[in-house]
Motif scaffolding. Sequence first.
Motif, PDB file in Angstrom:
ATOM      1  N   SER A   3      34.687  38.132  30.796  1.00  0.00           N
ATOM      2  CA  SER A   3      34.495  37.254  31.940  1.00  0.00           C
ATOM      3  C   SER A   3      33.150  37.523  32.587  1.00  0.00           C
ATOM      4  N   GLU A  16      40.685  41.077  24.237  1.00  0.00           N
ATOM      5  CA  GLU A  16      40.076  41.228  25.559  1.00  0.00           C
ATOM      6  C   GLU A  16      39.256  39.986  25.875  1.00  0.00           C
ATOM      7  N   SER A  26      42.169  41.483  30.263  1.00  0.00           N
ATOM      8  CA  SER A  26      40.845  41.264  30.825  1.00  0.00           C
ATOM      9  C   SER A  26      40.664  42.218  31.986  1.00  0.00           C
TER      10      SER A  26
END
Length: 158
Positions: free
Chosen positions: A114, A111, A141
Amino acid sequence: MAGLAWLTARPLAHRGLHDATAGVVENTASAFSAAIAGGYGIETDLQISADGEAMVHHDDTLGRLTEGRGRLADMTAAEIKRARFRTSTDRILALGELCDLVAGRAALLLELKSHLDGDRRLVQRCTDVLANYAGPAAVMSFDPAVIEVVRWIAPHLM
């Protein structure tokens, strides 16, 4: 999606096969080794360091499971690796170290964390490391912009 059938062939251990009561902390070499020994694939999280290294850690800051404080994005990989877990002798790994540890023995689902800021360094570093990895790996993501960059740079990882 037959090309990714390996991704669902075995259950994935979320952040590795961790067990706080036994001192096996999530997203550590111990948790990943336990997942491999148990026949699981591995889901883990990646954060970017200040010097552009993909670091294996769920939180974007130190402190919940580790000693110390600070945002990983503001620290070098070397500084991050020096952080001690409170209940383990493990250290935070870089993605390359995770790949060396797993060595294709388990599926990896990575993963990409962000900050929704358009920073592409984590995607680039992750795809660079995985270009030399022979084992099964895919990325995900929750940031659609990150997925678009992966789709463009390395569509085989999706």
